[in-house]
Motif scaffolding. Structure first.
Motif, short mmCIF file in Angstrom:
data_model
loop_
_atom_site.label_atom_id
_atom_site.label_comp_id
_atom_site.label_asym_id
_atom_site.label_seq_id
_atom_site.Cartn_x
_atom_site.Cartn_y
_atom_site.Cartn_z
N SER A 138 0.83 -1.20 0.00
CA SER A 138 0.00 0.00 0.00
C SER A 138 0.86 1.25 0.00
CB SER A 138 -0.92 0.01 1.22
OG SER A 138 -1.81 -1.08 1.19
N ILE A 142 0.87 4.21 -2.86
CA ILE A 142 0.68 5.64 -2.58
C ILE A 142 1.86 6.44 -3.13
CG2 ILE A 142 0.59 7.33 -0.72
CD1 ILE A 142 -1.15 5.33 0.82
N THR A 143 3.08 5.91 -2.99
CA THR A 143 4.26 6.60 -3.53
C THR A 143 4.17 6.71 -5.05
OG1 THR A 143 5.61 5.73 -1.72
CG2 THR A 143 6.79 6.57 -3.64
N VAL A 145 1.39 6.72 -6.93
CA VAL A 145 0.33 7.69 -7.26
C VAL A 145 0.83 9.11 -7.01
CG1 VAL A 145 -1.97 8.51 -6.58
CG2 VAL A 145 -1.56 6.06 -6.89
N ASP A 146 1.60 9.31 -5.93
CA ASP A 146 2.15 10.63 -5.64
C ASP A 146 3.11 11.09 -6.74
OD1 ASP A 146 2.60 12.92 -3.98
OD2 ASP A 146 4.51 12.01 -3.36
#
Length: 161
Positions: A138, A142-143, A145-146
């Motif tokens: 997860s 998130i990294t 998507v960032d």
């Protein structure tokens, strides 16, 4: 005079109130140990031999409700004594077996209860590793998507840089 009396003053002798006659306790010479006082009199021995070869019944009378009589043994006194000793041995062996069975049953129930409600360390450790891998995946998502949003916002539309 009777050897046993009802010490509590009740009308009947029972297991609660049985006691040795106080007159015999105070004066043991009143206890009749033989029919005559002659030293060489063997009538008591002959009487004992006669009783030894006589068939008797050993019973227990229950007074309380329900009133009943239980026959412990019938026959010669030696046979009755052997029957009582054998019954005690069998009952003792059965009680030991029942104790062992109950102990094993209790232990099995405890093991089952622990398997249902208890904590199994291997299972908990494998779940912890599984959740740690899910957390790391997860975090990588998130990294990623960032970084995508950073590229879209900061780098798109700037030509020639």
């Amino acid at each position: 005079m009777p050897f046993f009396t009802n010490g509590g003053g009740a009308s009947e002798i029972s297991a609660k109130n049985i006691s040795v006659n106080v007159d015999l306790l105070n004066d043991p010479t009143k206890l009749a140990a033989g029919q005559t006082s002659a030293v060489d009199d063997n009538r008591n021995v002959l009487k004992m031999l006669e009783i030894r070869n006589t068939s008797i019944a050993f019973t227990i009378d229950y007074i309380g409700p329900p009133a009943k009589t239980t026959v412990i043994g019938e026959g010669k006194p030696d046979d009755i004594l052997k029957t009582i000793i054998a019954s005690l041995g069998v009952d003792t062996q059965q009680a030991k077996r029942m104790h062992e069975n109950q102990s094993m049953l209790t232990e099995e129930i405890d093991i089952y209860r622990m398997s249902v409600s208890g904590v199994h360390l291997d299972e908990e450790m494998s779940n912890m590793i599984k959740y740690q891998h899910a957390y790391n995946a997860s975090a990588r998502m998130i990294t990623t998507v960032d970084e995508m949003i950073d590229v879209i916002i900061n780098r798109m539309g700037r030509v020639g840089l």
